[in-house]
Design an enzyme around this catalytic site. Structure first.
Site, PDB file in Angstrom:
ATOM      1  N   ASN A  15       0.860  -1.184   0.000  1.00  0.00           N
ATOM      2  CA  ASN A  15       0.000   0.000   0.000  1.00  0.00           C
ATOM      3  C   ASN A  15       0.898   1.235   0.000  1.00  0.00           C
ATOM      4  O   ASN A  15       2.121   1.115  -0.041  1.00  0.00           O
ATOM      5  CB  ASN A  15      -0.941  -0.021   1.216  1.00  0.00           C
ATOM      6  CG  ASN A  15      -0.164  -0.072   2.513  1.00  0.00           C
ATOM      7  OD1 ASN A  15       0.580   0.830   2.843  1.00  0.00           O
ATOM      8  ND2 ASN A  15      -0.321  -1.175   3.249  1.00  0.00           N
ATOM      9  N   LYS A  30      10.202 -16.510 -10.724  1.00  0.00           N
ATOM     10  CA  LYS A  30       9.371 -15.443 -11.291  1.00  0.00           C
ATOM     11  C   LYS A  30       8.264 -16.050 -12.159  1.00  0.00           C
ATOM     12  O   LYS A  30       8.555 -16.906 -13.022  1.00  0.00           O
ATOM     13  CB  LYS A  30      10.258 -14.516 -12.125  1.00  0.00           C
ATOM     14  CG  LYS A  30       9.505 -13.351 -12.710  1.00  0.00           C
ATOM     15  CD  LYS A  30      10.415 -12.487 -13.579  1.00  0.00           C
ATOM     16  CE  LYS A  30       9.574 -11.485 -14.331  1.00  0.00           C
ATOM     17  NZ  LYS A  30      10.302 -10.816 -15.388  1.00  0.00           N
ATOM     18  N   ILE A  34      -2.793  -7.955  13.983  1.00  0.00           N
ATOM     19  CA  ILE A  34      -1.757  -7.876  15.031  1.00  0.00           C
ATOM     20  C   ILE A  34      -2.291  -7.172  16.271  1.00  0.00           C
ATOM     21  O   ILE A  34      -2.170  -7.665  17.393  1.00  0.00           O
ATOM     22  CB  ILE A  34      -0.507  -7.135  14.487  1.00  0.00           C
ATOM     23  CG1 ILE A  34      -0.004  -7.832  13.221  1.00  0.00           C
ATOM     24  CG2 ILE A  34       0.583  -7.070  15.551  1.00  0.00           C
ATOM     25  CD1 ILE A  34       1.042  -7.052  12.453  1.00  0.00           C
TER      26      ILE A  34
END
Ligand code: PMT
Length: 403
Positions: A208, A287, A305
């Site tokens: 993000n 990959k 968490i």
């Protein structure tokens, strides 16, 4: 944050004297008033005109200059200053101050001052390691002078070692710390910051836009206010703040492990990190090759968490953030209760100047009574101060309720 503060910068005669020009600029940029005292040998490395131009003030070089107005410079500079910083501090100037010698304007001004003083040693590594210099440094510490650790790296003499003058931004941070009242001394504050990265092959990952600025501001301000800070950070481009401990992690699971390891030793936990709620279910070894077909990516839940540590938080203060794009208060209140937080800091990514990447934030602090206090747009450093004020208040209240 140094606006209105009066700093007297002492520049001694070492090659790093040129870096004091950058420091003067940085202090002025932070809003400080700066007056510079140069020793005679500093003048061999850099001109007083440089400091005069950058500080906008006359530069003091000599004890015995007749002036139109009767003014004892060493006394008036000591009175003017909110804080002194000597950068670079040579072995010679350190030795003279430690021995109580005042034989020029800088040393006599320091002798006449009772203001907080930061000394930034910069010299050749062998000179710095010399037991006499180390004894002098320890003697200065004993008398309350704050000594900044020198940087490690290539020195002017081309050797590698300790003795570099730290960057201007690091010195400014120490001056901020010197001038900040220590109202969080004794607190052990765990801060999480930045994004997490959730890889699905060796070159690709989900993440993000968190820059880490909000969490790093909290870590800096908590340290300035006297707390012992542990920072657990995802990958960011920011310079690391000078905390007691910094743990660099990549994924939410790594952050979870690091938080579990450190939270027991903390009195306060602040979770400003933008943690990925999901991670790719499979991590390819090699990959992944592209083809013309759609590429479905199966995700699985990461641990929540803060909710996990909320279950065993004991007497700790637990502060979460709510990052929302709609229904800010309702969503934040739900997270506050679900995650057993003491309060939550809500920010709306849709507001200009709030949330990811910016140097500012627009926060609302909501507590368990349901009370919400909204603040105007402010810098993340200022927002951190507001959050830490609330934490201080919560500590005081918890302390009272224990009695
Ligand atoms: O880093 P910046 O660019 O400065 O941006 C700042 C910020 C927007 C990231 C910050 O102000 C912020 O809002 N951080 C929290 C982001 C977030 O994850 O919010 P959330 O509403 O999804 O999560 C709520 C709380 O649970 C947060 O305290 C979060 O750290 C915590 N959480 C979330 C998920 C998870 N798996 N574990 C968690 O502990």
């Amino acid at each position: 944050m140094l606006s209105g503060k009066k700093i007297v910068l002492g520049v001694a005669g070492g090659i790093a004297a040129y870096k004091a020009a950058e420091l003067t600029r940085a202090l002025i940029k932070e809003g400080a008033q700066v007056k510079v005292i140069m020793t005679k040998s500093a003048g061999e490395f850099i001109s007083p005109l440089t400091f005069q131009t950058l500080s906008g003030n006359m530069v003091y070089t000599d004890m015995f200059v007749p002036t139109a107005k009767y003014d004892m410079a060493h006394i008036s500079l000591a009175e003017f200053a909110d804080a002194f910083v000597i950068a670079p501090a040579t072995g010679n100037i350190i030795g003279k101050i430690a021995a109580g010698i005042g034989d020029d304007l800088l040393t006599t001004t320091i002798m006449a001052s009772d203001k907080p003083t930061l000394i930034c040693p910069a010299m050749n590594d062998k000179m710095l390691a010399n037991p006499l210099v180390q004894d002098n440094i320890n003697r200065l510490k004993k008398y309350g002078y704050v000594i900044m650790d020198s940087g490690y790296g290539e020195l002017a003499c081309k050797t590698q070692g300790a003795g570099r003058l730290p960057d201007a931004s690091a010195i400014v941070e120490e001056i901020e710390t010197l001038l900040t009242p220590k109202d969080l001394t004794g607190q052990k504050i765990l801060v999480t910051a930045g994004p997490t990265e959730e890889p699905f092959d060796p070159v690709r990952f989900i993440t993000n836009s968190s820059s880490g600025k909000m969490g790093y501001a909290l870590a800096r301000v908590a340290r300035r206010r006297g707390a012992e800070v542990t920072l657990i950070t995802g990958p960011t481009d920011l310079p690391l703040p000078p905390c007691k401990k910094v743990v660099q992690i990549r994924t939410a699971q790594e952050m979870y492990a690091a938080v579990l390891e450190h939270f027991k030793k903390s009195t306060v936990v602040i979770k400003a990190a933008a943690v990925a709620d999901y991670r790719p279910a499979v991590l390819a070894k090699e990959k992944i090759k592209k083809n013309n077909q759609p590429f479905p990516l199966m995700l699985e839940r990461n641990p929540d968490i803060i909710a996990q540590i909320g279950k065993s938080k004991g007497n700790r203060i637990l502060v979460g953030f709510a990052m929302e794009t709609e229904n800010l208060l309702a969503n934040a209140r739900e997270k506050l209760h679900k995650k057993k937080l003491d309060f939550i800091v809500a920010n709306n990514l849709r507001e200009d100047g709030a949330g990811f990447q910016t140097d500012t934030n627009i926060i609302t602090i909501i507590d368990t009574s349901g009370k919400a206090e909204s603040f105007p747009k402010m810098t993340k450093i200022e927002a951190a101060d507001k959050i830490l004020d609330r934490i201080k208040e919560a500590i005081r209240r918890k302390g009272k309720s224990k009695k």
